[in-house]
Design a protein around this motif. Structure first.
Motif, mmCIF file in Angstrom:
data_model
loop_
_atom_site.group_PDB
_atom_site.id
_atom_site.type_symbol
_atom_site.label_atom_id
_atom_site.label_comp_id
_atom_site.label_asym_id
_atom_site.label_seq_id
_atom_site.Cartn_x
_atom_site.Cartn_y
_atom_site.Cartn_z
ATOM 1 N N ARG A 112 0.831 -1.208 0.000
ATOM 2 C CA ARG A 112 0.000 0.000 0.000
ATOM 3 C C ARG A 112 0.869 1.263 0.000
ATOM 4 O O ARG A 112 0.585 2.224 -0.714
ATOM 5 N N LEU A 113 1.938 1.251 0.769
ATOM 6 C CA LEU A 113 2.829 2.409 0.804
ATOM 7 C C LEU A 113 3.530 2.596 -0.541
ATOM 8 O O LEU A 113 3.682 3.725 -1.024
ATOM 9 N N ALA A 114 3.946 1.487 -1.150
ATOM 10 C CA ALA A 114 4.612 1.578 -2.454
ATOM 11 C C ALA A 114 3.657 2.095 -3.518
ATOM 12 O O ALA A 114 4.042 2.905 -4.373
ATOM 13 N N ALA A 115 2.402 1.634 -3.480
ATOM 14 C CA ALA A 115 1.412 2.096 -4.458
ATOM 15 C C ALA A 115 1.161 3.589 -4.327
ATOM 16 O O ALA A 115 0.889 4.273 -5.321
ATOM 17 N N ALA A 116 1.269 4.091 -3.091
ATOM 18 C CA ALA A 116 1.075 5.523 -2.842
ATOM 19 C C ALA A 116 2.365 6.317 -3.032
ATOM 20 O O ALA A 116 2.391 7.530 -2.803
ATOM 21 N N LYS A 117 3.442 5.612 -3.437
ATOM 22 C CA LYS A 117 4.749 6.242 -3.683
ATOM 23 C C LYS A 117 5.287 6.955 -2.441
ATOM 24 O O LYS A 117 5.865 8.049 -2.533
ATOM 25 N N VAL A 118 5.098 6.334 -1.287
ATOM 26 C CA VAL A 118 5.666 6.868 -0.048
ATOM 27 C C VAL A 118 7.152 6.505 -0.017
ATOM 28 O O VAL A 118 7.507 5.322 -0.082
ATOM 29 N N PRO A 119 8.054 7.471 0.073
ATOM 30 C CA PRO A 119 9.488 7.161 0.101
ATOM 31 C C PRO A 119 9.892 6.589 1.456
ATOM 32 O O PRO A 119 9.597 7.176 2.499
ATOM 33 N N ILE A 120 10.550 5.443 1.439
ATOM 34 C CA ILE A 120 11.041 4.812 2.667
ATOM 35 C C ILE A 120 12.564 4.930 2.672
ATOM 36 O O ILE A 120 13.244 4.338 1.842
ATOM 37 N N ASP A 121 13.076 5.697 3.611
ATOM 38 C CA ASP A 121 14.527 5.894 3.706
ATOM 39 C C ASP A 121 15.184 4.808 4.547
ATOM 40 O O ASP A 121 16.322 4.408 4.285
ATOM 41 N N VAL A 122 14.480 4.363 5.587
ATOM 42 C CA VAL A 122 15.032 3.420 6.554
ATOM 43 C C VAL A 122 14.033 2.291 6.759
ATOM 44 O O VAL A 122 12.831 2.531 6.860
ATOM 45 N N MET A 123 14.529 1.053 6.819
ATOM 46 C CA MET A 123 13.684 -0.072 7.201
ATOM 47 C C MET A 123 14.281 -0.721 8.440
ATOM 48 O O MET A 123 15.496 -0.971 8.500
ATOM 49 N N VAL A 124 13.427 -0.963 9.430
ATOM 50 C CA VAL A 124 13.860 -1.569 10.684
ATOM 51 C C VAL A 124 12.961 -2.763 10.956
ATOM 52 O O VAL A 124 11.739 -2.656 10.844
ATOM 53 N N GLY A 125 13.568 -3.892 11.309
ATOM 54 C CA GLY A 125 12.753 -5.079 11.532
ATOM 55 C C GLY A 125 13.237 -5.927 12.683
ATOM 56 O O GLY A 125 14.434 -5.997 12.974
ATOM 57 N N THR A 126 12.262 -6.554 13.338
ATOM 58 C CA THR A 126 12.525 -7.554 14.369
ATOM 59 C C THR A 126 11.831 -8.841 13.978
ATOM 60 O O THR A 126 10.653 -8.828 13.608
ATOM 61 N N SER A 127 12.552 -9.960 14.028
ATOM 62 C CA SER A 127 11.981 -11.279 13.787
ATOM 63 C C SER A 127 11.318 -11.344 12.406
ATOM 64 O O SER A 127 11.987 -11.179 11.397
ATOM 65 N N ALA A 128 10.001 -11.542 12.341
ATOM 66 C CA ALA A 128 9.328 -11.576 11.036
ATOM 67 C C ALA A 128 9.563 -10.283 10.273
ATOM 68 O O ALA A 128 9.736 -10.290 9.046
#
Length: 261
Positions: free
Chosen positions: A27-43
Motif C-alpha cells: 500500500r505504501l509503495a502504491a502511494a509512492k511513499v518514500p522509505i529511507d530506513v527499514m527496521v525489523g525484528t523477527s518476522a
C-alpha cells in the motif's frame, strides 16, 4: 529551509502474522511513499532483509505468502539441528525458505535496494540479557545474513546463534524477546529517522503513544497465530495489512512533506 523528512518503516515481530507487513508495504509503495530506513525484528527483519538488502520485489514477496506454510518453518528448524552433511535432505520440506535464505546471503548493510538508504535489525543477546541493534554503518563484524537469520530464530524452535559483538562472542536469538517493535531504534542516532511508520503484527503488546511524527497501524489478524495459519490465511493477512493503511493515514504521511506555513 525545508528539509525532507527521513521516514522509517518499522516492522514488528509476529511470526506468520508478519505476512501483514507485506500488505502495508504494498500500500505504501502504491502511494509512492518514500522509505529511507527499514527496521525489523523477527518476522519484520525477514521482510526488511528480503526487500531492502536482497532486493526482492513486493510481487515476489507476495508470491511467497501464497505458498508459504507453517510446516515449512518447522521443517527448516529441524534441518538446522541435523549434522551439516544431512541438512540437504531436510531442505525440500522447507518450501521457499532455503532458496530465499541463499539469496539473502549476498545481502549487505551498505548495499541496499528499493530506495532504502539504511536498514536496522534487532536480535536478543542471551549472554547479557539485552537487545542488540545492528544497522547500516554500525553492525560491527556481524554480516546482514547472520543478523536477519538470528533475529527471526524463534526461541525453543531454532538453535541460538553465536555473534561477535564488541569483540566478545554472545549467544543470540529472536529479537522479539526484548524489542518486538523497535521504534526508538529507528529514531535513535544509528538510523536517525525523523518520522516513523510502524506496522505492528504482534498478538499482544501496547501501542506507542500517539505523535505527529508517527503513523501506527495494527492489522486485525483474527485467524493467524505466530506459528499457525489456516489455509489461505497468509493472503488474508496481506489484505489485512493493506486495509489498515487508510487514505487518512496516507494523508497524514503526505503532510510530513508539506512545507510549513
Amino acid at each position: 529551509m525545508n528539509t525532507r523528512p527521513r521516514i522509517a518503516l518499522v516492522l514488528s515481530a509476529g511470526g506468520l502474522r508478519g505476512a501483514a507487513h507485506l500488505g502495508v508495504l504494498r500500500r505504501l509503495a502504491a502511494a509512492k511513499v518514500p522509505i529511507d530506513v527499514m527496521v525489523g525484528t523477527s518476522a519484520g527483519a525477514i521482510v526488511a532483509g528480503y526487500y531492502a538488502a536482497a532486493g526482492l520485489t513486493i510481487d515476489q514477496l507476495l508470491a511467497d505468502a501464497d505458498v508459504f506454510k507453517g510446516r515449512h518453518l518447522i521443517a527448516h528448524s529441524l534441518s538446522l539441528r541435523l549434522p551439516e552433511w544431512l541438512r540437504p535432505l531436510g531442505r525440500p520440506f522447507a518450501g521457499i525458505i532455503p532458496r530465499r535464505l541463499s539469496q539473502l546471503q549476498s545481502g549487505r548493510f551498505d548495499r541496499l535496494h528499493q530506495g532504502v538508504s539504511a536498514i536496522g535489525i534487532v536480535c536478543h543477546d542471551l549472554t547479557h540479557d539485552c537487545p542488540r541493534y545492528f544497522a547500516t554503518g554500525a553492525h560491527g563484524t556481524v554480516p546482514l545474513y547472520n543478523a536477519v537469520a538470528t533475529s527471526a530464530s524463534i526461541p525453543n524452535m531454532f538453535p541460538t546463534t553465536p555473534l561477535e559483538i564488541d569483540g566478545k562472542m554472545c549467544e543470540c536469538t529472536d529479537g522479539g524477546v526484548s524489542d518486538a517493535l523497535p521504534i526508538a531504534f529507528a529514531r535513535g542516532p544509528l538510523l536517525g529517522a525523523t518520522h516513523v511508520i510502524a506496522s505492528d503484527c504482534r498478538s499482544r503488546g501496547e501501542a506507542p503513544e500517539p505523535a505527529e511524527d508517527l503513523v501506527y497501524v495494527r492489522p486485525q489478524l483474527y485467524d493467524t497465530a505466530a506459528l499457525r495459519a489456516p489455509r489461505e490465511s497468509l493472503s488474508k493477512a496481506v489484505a489485512a495489512g493493506e486495509k489498515v493503511v487508510t487514505s487518512q493515514e496516507l494523508a497524514r504521511i503526505a503532510a510530513w512533506h508539506a512545507p510549513p506555513e
